[in-house]
Design a protein around this motif. Sequence first.
Motif, mmCIF file in Angstrom:
data_model
loop_
_atom_site.group_PDB
_atom_site.id
_atom_site.type_symbol
_atom_site.label_atom_id
_atom_site.label_comp_id
_atom_site.label_asym_id
_atom_site.label_seq_id
_atom_site.Cartn_x
_atom_site.Cartn_y
_atom_site.Cartn_z
ATOM 1 N N PHE A 1 -3.515 -8.057 -8.153
ATOM 2 C CA PHE A 1 -3.806 -7.840 -6.736
ATOM 3 C C PHE A 1 -2.514 -7.639 -5.960
ATOM 4 O O PHE A 1 -2.415 -6.753 -5.104
ATOM 5 C CB PHE A 1 -4.591 -9.026 -6.171
ATOM 6 N N PHE A 2 -1.490 -8.436 -6.249
ATOM 7 C CA PHE A 2 -0.200 -8.321 -5.572
ATOM 8 C C PHE A 2 0.432 -6.957 -5.843
ATOM 9 O O PHE A 2 0.932 -6.302 -4.924
ATOM 10 C CB PHE A 2 0.714 -9.451 -6.047
ATOM 11 N N ILE A 3 0.394 -6.496 -7.071
ATOM 12 C CA ILE A 3 0.978 -5.197 -7.428
ATOM 13 C C ILE A 3 0.221 -4.060 -6.756
ATOM 14 O O ILE A 3 0.819 -3.153 -6.171
ATOM 15 C CB ILE A 3 1.004 -5.018 -8.961
ATOM 16 N N LEU A 4 -1.107 -4.094 -6.812
ATOM 17 C CA LEU A 4 -1.898 -3.028 -6.199
ATOM 18 C C LEU A 4 -1.743 -3.008 -4.677
ATOM 19 O O LEU A 4 -1.680 -1.937 -4.069
ATOM 20 C CB LEU A 4 -3.371 -3.167 -6.577
ATOM 21 N N MET B 1 1.582 -1.403 -3.903
ATOM 22 C CA MET B 1 1.513 0.047 -4.077
ATOM 23 C C MET B 1 0.815 0.696 -2.886
ATOM 24 O O MET B 1 1.262 1.732 -2.376
ATOM 25 C CB MET B 1 0.783 0.394 -5.374
ATOM 26 N N PHE B 2 -0.284 0.111 -2.443
ATOM 27 C CA PHE B 2 -1.020 0.640 -1.290
ATOM 28 C C PHE B 2 -0.142 0.629 -0.042
ATOM 29 O O PHE B 2 -0.084 1.618 0.693
ATOM 30 C CB PHE B 2 -2.288 -0.181 -1.077
ATOM 31 N N LEU B 3 0.562 -0.467 0.199
ATOM 32 C CA LEU B 3 1.432 -0.556 1.371
ATOM 33 C C LEU B 3 2.603 0.420 1.276
ATOM 34 O O LEU B 3 3.028 0.980 2.294
ATOM 35 C CB LEU B 3 1.942 -1.984 1.547
ATOM 36 N N ILE C 1 1.192 3.816 2.292
ATOM 37 C CA ILE C 1 0.964 3.848 3.741
ATOM 38 C C ILE C 1 2.295 3.962 4.484
ATOM 39 O O ILE C 1 2.441 4.762 5.423
ATOM 40 C CB ILE C 1 0.189 2.597 4.209
ATOM 41 N N ASN C 2 3.296 3.187 4.071
ATOM 42 C CA ASN C 2 4.599 3.211 4.727
ATOM 43 C C ASN C 2 5.274 4.571 4.562
ATOM 44 O O ASN C 2 5.867 5.099 5.512
ATOM 45 C CB ASN C 2 5.484 2.104 4.157
ATOM 46 N N ASP C 3 5.193 5.154 3.387
ATOM 47 C CA ASP C 3 5.786 6.464 3.142
ATOM 48 C C ASP C 3 5.123 7.536 4.005
ATOM 49 O O ASP C 3 5.790 8.376 4.608
ATOM 50 C CB ASP C 3 5.665 6.819 1.662
ATOM 51 N N THR C 4 3.809 7.493 4.080
ATOM 52 C CA THR C 4 3.075 8.463 4.896
ATOM 53 C C THR C 4 3.402 8.289 6.376
ATOM 54 O O THR C 4 3.596 9.275 7.093
ATOM 55 C CB THR C 4 1.560 8.317 4.662
ATOM 56 N N TYR C 5 3.490 7.058 6.823
ATOM 57 C CA TYR C 5 3.826 6.780 8.219
ATOM 58 C C TYR C 5 5.212 7.321 8.547
ATOM 59 O O TYR C 5 5.415 7.953 9.600
ATOM 60 C CB TYR C 5 3.758 5.279 8.494
#
Length: 125
Positions: A57-60, A63-65, A68-72
């Motif tokens: 859960f921590f790894i996924l 990755m999701f964050l 999101i951060n890269d897209t932002y």
Amino acid sequence: QLGLLLFGTILRDFATFHDSTYTLFRIILGDFDFLALEQASTLLGPVFFITYIFCVFFILLNMFLAIINDTYSEVKSEMSSENRPELEFGDYIKKTLRGLFSICGKKGEEGEEGEEERSEDMKES
């Protein structure tokens, strides 16, 4: 794999490396048999399960964050490099109305100028 070493002789789901990997993937997706793990080892079964779920859960989540951060950051840099007022809806409406009124105003001005030229021509003749 730790699951293979801990539960390989007891549970069929962890009997081979392939089965163990498949079972861990199923656990990520939510298809698991917690009672079988608990019955195989009352201490190590729940500890292994909770630790595995927490780490995955921590790894996924990271990755999701990161996505999101890269897209932002990408969108923010695009917004700063472009002319910001052109992207505003209110400014778009103002520009369109000014264009519309300037077209109407030019026609009116041309009409007045044409009338002045005609009146000057008549005066000269």
